[in-house]
Design a protein around this motif. Sequence first.
Motif, PDB file in Angstrom:
ATOM      1  N   PHE A   7       0.835  -1.198   0.000  1.00  0.00           N
ATOM      2  CA  PHE A   7       0.000   0.000   0.000  1.00  0.00           C
ATOM      3  C   PHE A   7       0.875   1.256   0.000  1.00  0.00           C
ATOM      4  CE2 PHE A   7      -2.380  -3.342   2.182  1.00  0.00           C
ATOM      5  CZ  PHE A   7      -3.557  -3.369   1.427  1.00  0.00           C
ATOM      6  N   VAL A   8       0.331   2.338  -0.587  1.00  0.00           N
ATOM      7  CA  VAL A   8       1.039   3.612  -0.610  1.00  0.00           C
ATOM      8  C   VAL A   8       0.067   4.727  -0.247  1.00  0.00           C
ATOM      9  CG1 VAL A   8       0.656   3.831  -3.119  1.00  0.00           C
ATOM     10  CG2 VAL A   8       2.445   5.200  -2.008  1.00  0.00           C
ATOM     11  N   PHE A   9       0.540   5.644   0.588  1.00  0.00           N
ATOM     12  CA  PHE A   9      -0.223   6.828   0.994  1.00  0.00           C
ATOM     13  C   PHE A   9       0.586   8.054   0.614  1.00  0.00           C
ATOM     14  CE2 PHE A   9      -0.444  10.302   4.020  1.00  0.00           C
ATOM     15  CZ  PHE A   9      -1.797  10.557   4.163  1.00  0.00           C
ATOM     16  N   VAL A  10      -0.075   9.063   0.028  1.00  0.00           N
ATOM     17  CA  VAL A  10       0.569  10.340  -0.272  1.00  0.00           C
ATOM     18  C   VAL A  10      -0.314  11.450   0.287  1.00  0.00           C
ATOM     19  CG1 VAL A  10       1.397  11.901  -2.062  1.00  0.00           C
ATOM     20  CG2 VAL A  10       1.603   9.438  -2.394  1.00  0.00           C
ATOM     21  N   GLY A  11       0.225  12.247   1.188  1.00  0.00           N
ATOM     22  CA  GLY A  11      -0.564  13.340   1.758  1.00  0.00           C
ATOM     23  C   GLY A  11       0.080  13.893   3.001  1.00  0.00           C
ATOM     24  N   GLU A  12      -0.561  14.895   3.568  1.00  0.00           N
ATOM     25  CA  GLU A  12      -0.059  15.500   4.797  1.00  0.00           C
ATOM     26  C   GLU A  12      -0.235  14.543   5.970  1.00  0.00           C
ATOM     27  OE1 GLU A  12      -0.435  19.969   5.580  1.00  0.00           O
ATOM     28  OE2 GLU A  12      -2.202  19.505   4.391  1.00  0.00           O
ATOM     29  N   LEU A  13       0.716  14.581   6.874  1.00  0.00           N
ATOM     30  CA  LEU A  13       0.599  13.787   8.100  1.00  0.00           C
ATOM     31  C   LEU A  13      -0.129  14.634   9.135  1.00  0.00           C
ATOM     32  CD1 LEU A  13       4.084  12.025   8.304  1.00  0.00           C
ATOM     33  CD2 LEU A  13       1.993  11.294   7.136  1.00  0.00           C
ATOM     34  N   ARG A  14      -1.447  14.607   9.027  1.00  0.00           N
ATOM     35  CA  ARG A  14      -2.283  15.318   9.994  1.00  0.00           C
ATOM     36  C   ARG A  14      -3.587  14.562  10.170  1.00  0.00           C
ATOM     37  NH1 ARG A  14      -5.746  19.762   7.579  1.00  0.00           N
ATOM     38  NH2 ARG A  14      -5.613  19.577   5.314  1.00  0.00           N
ATOM     39  N   GLU A  15      -4.256  14.857  11.265  1.00  0.00           N
ATOM     40  CA  GLU A  15      -5.440  14.106  11.677  1.00  0.00           C
ATOM     41  C   GLU A  15      -6.493  14.034  10.583  1.00  0.00           C
ATOM     42  OE1 GLU A  15      -7.856  11.822  14.004  1.00  0.00           O
ATOM     43  OE2 GLU A  15      -5.837  12.457  14.538  1.00  0.00           O
ATOM     44  N   LEU A  16      -6.732  15.157   9.902  1.00  0.00           N
ATOM     45  CA  LEU A  16      -7.792  15.227   8.900  1.00  0.00           C
ATOM     46  C   LEU A  16      -7.591  14.242   7.754  1.00  0.00           C
ATOM     47  CD1 LEU A  16     -10.354  17.018   8.545  1.00  0.00           C
ATOM     48  CD2 LEU A  16      -9.023  18.393   6.946  1.00  0.00           C
ATOM     49  N   LYS A  17      -6.345  13.818   7.528  1.00  0.00           N
ATOM     50  CA  LYS A  17      -6.064  12.879   6.439  1.00  0.00           C
ATOM     51  C   LYS A  17      -6.275  11.418   6.845  1.00  0.00           C
ATOM     52  CE  LYS A  17      -5.078  16.039   3.461  1.00  0.00           C
ATOM     53  NZ  LYS A  17      -6.003  16.287   2.312  1.00  0.00           N
ATOM     54  N   GLY A  18      -6.692  11.184   8.081  1.00  0.00           N
ATOM     55  CA  GLY A  18      -7.037   9.834   8.499  1.00  0.00           C
ATOM     56  C   GLY A  18      -5.852   8.918   8.731  1.00  0.00           C
ATOM     57  N   ILE A  19      -4.679   9.481   8.999  1.00  0.00           N
ATOM     58  CA  ILE A  19      -3.486   8.643   9.114  1.00  0.00           C
ATOM     59  C   ILE A  19      -3.547   7.713  10.321  1.00  0.00           C
ATOM     60  CG2 ILE A  19      -1.983  10.198   7.828  1.00  0.00           C
ATOM     61  CD1 ILE A  19      -0.962  11.282  10.510  1.00  0.00           C
ATOM     62  N   HIS A  20      -4.153   8.156  11.408  1.00  0.00           N
ATOM     63  CA  HIS A  20      -4.237   7.304  12.601  1.00  0.00           C
ATOM     64  C   HIS A  20      -5.191   6.137  12.345  1.00  0.00           C
ATOM     65  CE1 HIS A  20      -1.879  10.280  14.652  1.00  0.00           C
ATOM     66  NE2 HIS A  20      -2.775  11.219  14.400  1.00  0.00           N
ATOM     67  N   VAL A  21      -6.240   6.376  11.594  1.00  0.00           N
ATOM     68  CA  VAL A  21      -7.169   5.312  11.215  1.00  0.00           C
ATOM     69  C   VAL A  21      -6.458   4.306  10.309  1.00  0.00           C
ATOM     70  CG1 VAL A  21      -9.371   4.801  10.083  1.00  0.00           C
ATOM     71  CG2 VAL A  21      -9.093   6.946  11.356  1.00  0.00           C
ATOM     72  N   LEU A  22      -5.623   4.806   9.410  1.00  0.00           N
ATOM     73  CA  LEU A  22      -4.884   3.942   8.491  1.00  0.00           C
ATOM     74  C   LEU A  22      -3.948   3.004   9.252  1.00  0.00           C
ATOM     75  CD1 LEU A  22      -3.963   3.025   5.712  1.00  0.00           C
ATOM     76  CD2 LEU A  22      -2.505   5.062   5.582  1.00  0.00           C
ATOM     77  N   ALA A  23      -3.246   3.523  10.235  1.00  0.00           N
ATOM     78  CA  ALA A  23      -2.333   2.670  11.016  1.00  0.00           C
ATOM     79  C   ALA A  23      -3.104   1.550  11.719  1.00  0.00           C
ATOM     80  CB  ALA A  23      -1.574   3.520  12.025  1.00  0.00           C
TER      81      ALA A  23
END
Length: 375
Positions: free
Chosen positions: A200-216
């Motif tokens: 998998f690949v993610f491209v975007g800002e590392l901030r809450e609104l981008k759902g990064i914590h949900v992704l982990a």
Amino acid sequence: MAKPLRILQVMRAPVGGLFRHVADLTRALAANGHAVGLVVDSLANDAQTESKLAELLPHASLGIHRFAMPRVLGGGDLKTPFAVRKLARSLDIDVMHGHGAKGGFYARLALLGGGKAVALYTPHGGVLHFSRSSLSGRVFHLLERWLMARTGAVVFESAYAQATYAALIGAPTCPTEVIHNGLAPDEFVPMVPEPDAADFVFVGELRELKGIHVLAEALVGVKRADGTPANLVMAGDGPSRGEFEAQIARLGLGERITLLGAQPARPTFARGRIAVVPSLAESLPYVVLEAAAARLPVITTNVGGIPEIFGPTAASLVPSGDAVALGAAMQGVLDDPDAAEAEMLARLAHIESRFSLATMTDGIEALYQAVLARG
């Protein structure tokens, strides 16, 4: 062919999808014979910003002009509209096109006192992200209603943005049109994954609104067909990086998630086989368009204008903020790559027919001419 126009694009900070849109539009309009200039914020002038503007300068025959544009309401808001008006008159501008809340504010206020120019406005999320409960939100919404009489047309990048604007501010009294963002032909060239590409690949800002914590959280239980844990590569930086790194360690994902830092989107797509965009909120994200055009399967959330991008494949969108649903979608693509490939091709055909740079430019150019014709 209609006569060439003299156009001033007005925005605040040249970052993110808003700048991508303005840069693409500037290049395309210049290629069509129009003279284009830019107005940007003099307060946001780091090295990365200056580099982006320098690349755009050859296409901006009317120059790039800097004025103070504070992010929130401030002293510059009392002076800059008059400076922009003076600039527009000196350049004999036909069309003022404001982008984002502040860009739209200045482009339309610059028409106070008359002049031949007309003003168009593209919110780009901008004012749509201001809460009614905040003072700045109430002020901007009030300004939006007041400035409607000075707006030749509002251009929405998605039907979602159009509906949200009407709900927050009221139905526009000027003409409106939905004109989707578009991609250049070379962005539809298939991207071949690198031999050691991650799952998998993610491209975007590392901030809450981008759902990064949900992704982990979603990644934890996802496995390949041979039972080994799936991995993820992430390009981006942002205010939540430290907190996110702590979450990665807490979940034991240190060997499965690779953080690359800020990187261009398209080359990064070759680092993974499946794109994941777990955003909690969006307008019309370029990264979803870019990943789909590069022929990656895309897993993303049912927010903003993303259903418009997904078109006939919108049923596969997952609820935002739901790690269980996101993990199931990720597992599903790994388990059935043939179905994912078929869905990707259906989505690609939809995007190719509706989200090209030529279609976007033609639509905006025609709207400029229509507004000018109405006087």
